[in-house]
Design a protein around this motif. Structure first.
Motif, mmCIF file in Angstrom:
data_model
loop_
_atom_site.group_PDB
_atom_site.id
_atom_site.type_symbol
_atom_site.label_atom_id
_atom_site.label_comp_id
_atom_site.label_asym_id
_atom_site.label_seq_id
_atom_site.Cartn_x
_atom_site.Cartn_y
_atom_site.Cartn_z
ATOM 1 N N UNK A 9 -12.435 40.426 -9.898
ATOM 2 C CA UNK A 9 -11.241 40.129 -9.108
ATOM 3 C C UNK A 9 -10.924 41.276 -8.158
ATOM 4 N N UNK A 10 -11.083 42.500 -8.618
ATOM 5 C CA UNK A 10 -10.820 43.668 -7.792
ATOM 6 C C UNK A 10 -11.731 43.667 -6.560
ATOM 7 N N UNK A 11 -12.997 43.387 -6.760
ATOM 8 C CA UNK A 11 -13.945 43.343 -5.644
ATOM 9 C C UNK A 11 -13.571 42.229 -4.667
ATOM 10 N N UNK A 12 -13.202 41.068 -5.200
ATOM 11 C CA UNK A 12 -12.806 39.939 -4.358
ATOM 12 C C UNK A 12 -11.594 40.289 -3.507
ATOM 13 N N UNK A 13 -10.584 40.884 -4.121
ATOM 14 C CA UNK A 13 -9.352 41.199 -3.390
ATOM 15 C C UNK A 13 -9.566 42.302 -2.355
ATOM 16 N N UNK A 14 -10.307 43.332 -2.704
ATOM 17 C CA UNK A 14 -10.531 44.412 -1.744
ATOM 18 C C UNK A 14 -11.346 43.920 -0.549
ATOM 19 N N UNK A 15 -12.328 43.056 -0.794
ATOM 20 C CA UNK A 15 -13.100 42.479 0.312
ATOM 21 C C UNK A 15 -12.223 41.589 1.183
ATOM 22 N N UNK A 16 -11.341 40.821 0.543
ATOM 23 C CA UNK A 16 -10.461 39.914 1.275
ATOM 24 C C UNK A 16 -9.504 40.697 2.172
ATOM 25 N N UNK A 17 -9.001 41.805 1.662
ATOM 26 C CA UNK A 17 -8.046 42.606 2.431
ATOM 27 C C UNK A 17 -8.702 43.341 3.602
ATOM 28 N N UNK A 18 -10.020 43.343 3.635
ATOM 29 C CA UNK A 18 -10.723 43.909 4.785
ATOM 30 C C UNK A 18 -10.825 42.911 5.936
ATOM 31 N N UNK A 19 -10.610 41.629 5.621
ATOM 32 C CA UNK A 19 -10.801 40.592 6.645
ATOM 33 C C UNK A 19 -9.519 39.846 6.996
ATOM 34 N N UNK A 20 -8.452 40.018 6.209
ATOM 35 C CA UNK A 20 -7.190 39.357 6.519
ATOM 36 C C UNK A 20 -6.021 40.286 6.204
ATOM 37 N N UNK A 21 -4.909 40.045 6.888
ATOM 38 C CA UNK A 21 -3.776 40.971 6.811
ATOM 39 C C UNK A 21 -3.045 40.900 5.481
ATOM 40 N N UNK A 22 -2.974 39.705 4.879
ATOM 41 C CA UNK A 22 -2.207 39.518 3.652
ATOM 42 C C UNK A 22 -2.989 38.647 2.673
ATOM 43 N N UNK A 23 -2.627 38.769 1.416
ATOM 44 C CA UNK A 23 -3.250 37.975 0.355
ATOM 45 C C UNK A 23 -2.140 37.392 -0.517
ATOM 46 N N UNK A 24 -2.344 36.156 -0.972
ATOM 47 C CA UNK A 24 -1.392 35.511 -1.881
ATOM 48 C C UNK A 24 -2.086 35.183 -3.201
ATOM 49 N N UNK A 25 -1.423 35.546 -4.296
ATOM 50 C CA UNK A 25 -2.005 35.362 -5.630
ATOM 51 C C UNK A 25 -1.017 34.604 -6.513
ATOM 52 N N UNK A 26 -1.546 33.655 -7.266
ATOM 53 C CA UNK A 26 -0.769 32.872 -8.222
ATOM 54 C C UNK A 26 -1.181 33.330 -9.620
ATOM 55 N N UNK A 27 -0.235 33.901 -10.365
ATOM 56 C CA UNK A 27 -0.550 34.534 -11.645
ATOM 57 C C UNK A 27 -0.139 33.685 -12.843
ATOM 58 N N UNK A 28 -0.934 33.800 -13.892
ATOM 59 C CA UNK A 28 -0.601 33.204 -15.184
ATOM 60 C C UNK A 28 -0.007 34.268 -16.095
ATOM 61 N N UNK A 29 0.526 33.807 -17.226
ATOM 62 C CA UNK A 29 1.021 34.724 -18.253
ATOM 63 C C UNK A 29 0.310 34.385 -19.566
ATOM 64 N N UNK A 30 0.821 34.889 -20.661
ATOM 65 C CA UNK A 30 0.213 34.599 -21.957
ATOM 66 C C UNK A 30 -0.689 35.723 -22.420
ATOM 67 N N UNK A 31 -1.081 35.649 -23.681
ATOM 68 C CA UNK A 31 -1.878 36.711 -24.287
ATOM 69 C C UNK A 31 -3.249 36.863 -23.629
#
Length: 233
Positions: A9-31
């Motif tokens: 996920x870290x690699x995906x997000x860092x690569x994405x932030x190199x090509x677009x200004x903002x990123x949106x993430x939908x998070x889950x909870x739970x153990x």
């Protein structure tokens, strides 16, 4: 598993932030998410000021500081640690639940979701889309649902509530089509108690009787298991 997923996920997000200004993430909870979120944050290097966060669900009628509130879970485990640009929360204790569904749906529709993080419930639910209320063709972005007995018992089993009577009967949930619209879906399902539903998710029919089975039709979705949750495969 959590560390490995965090690195992906870290690699995906860092690569994405190199090509677009903002990123949106939908998070889950739970153990299933705790070690993953800790590991992702610990890696560092993500410009969280360019990240907008949402979450998948929240109990109806529960205050933000309740020990089982998903807002509290995410505020303590994520928001105060990374200080994102925005964190849009479902207001579980709002006075007008239907208006809250509409408000949150519009927020989600205002920008594409680049990443959705999921878990799978013991009854196969995604977010609070239990088998009885899951709809693969849902036209709503967010809806109010009644939680089934298996779902409510799971909340007791995982220590979120002292007994079944304490678990709220209704909750807000992001719908299945909204989840499936995310550009990338990461689903974590560790633990032996998930083994039966993991087998059904992967080898049973694709049906709302097991809402998680819809992930098999999503080429952007990846399911991560540990040896315990995979032992029936």
């Amino acid at each position: 598993m959590a560390i490995g997923v965090a690195e992906i996920v870290h690699k995906y997000l860092t690569n994405l932030l190199q090509t677009q200004a903002e990123v949106a993430i939908l998070l889950a909870t739970g153990n299933s998410q705790i070690q993953f979120l800790d590991a992702l944050i610990a890696l560092g290097g993500i410009d969280w000021l360019r990240v907008t966060l949402f979450h998948l669900d929240e109990y109806l009628g529960i205050k933000a500081d309740h020990q089982a509130s998903f807002r509290r879970y995410l505020r303590e485990r994520v928001e105060i640690k990374v200080l994102p640009r925005h964190f849009h929360y479902l207001e579980g204790d709002c006075l007008e639940p239907i208006k809250e569904c509409d408000r949150y749906s519009k927020l989600l529709q205002a920008q594409p979701i680049d990443l959705c993080c999921l878990g799978i419930g013991e009854n196969g639910h995604l977010a609070f889309n239990d088998p009885a209320v899951a709809d693969f063709q849902d036209t709503s972005g967010v809806k109010l649902v009644k939680l089934d007995l298996d779902n409510r018992q799971q909340q007791v089993n995982t220590g979120q509530f002292p007994n079944l009577e304490a678990v709220p009967q209704y909750a807000f949930t992001v719908t299945i089509p909204t989840i499936c619209a995310a550009k990338k879906i990461i689903c974590l399902a560790p633990d032996q108690r998930k083994a039966k539903i993991v087998k059904e998710t992967l080898q049973g029919n694709i049906t709302t009787n097991c809402p998680a089975s819809i992930l098999r039709l999503q080429p952007q979705a990846t399911l991560f298991l540990d040896i315990n949750s995979a032992h029936l495969l």
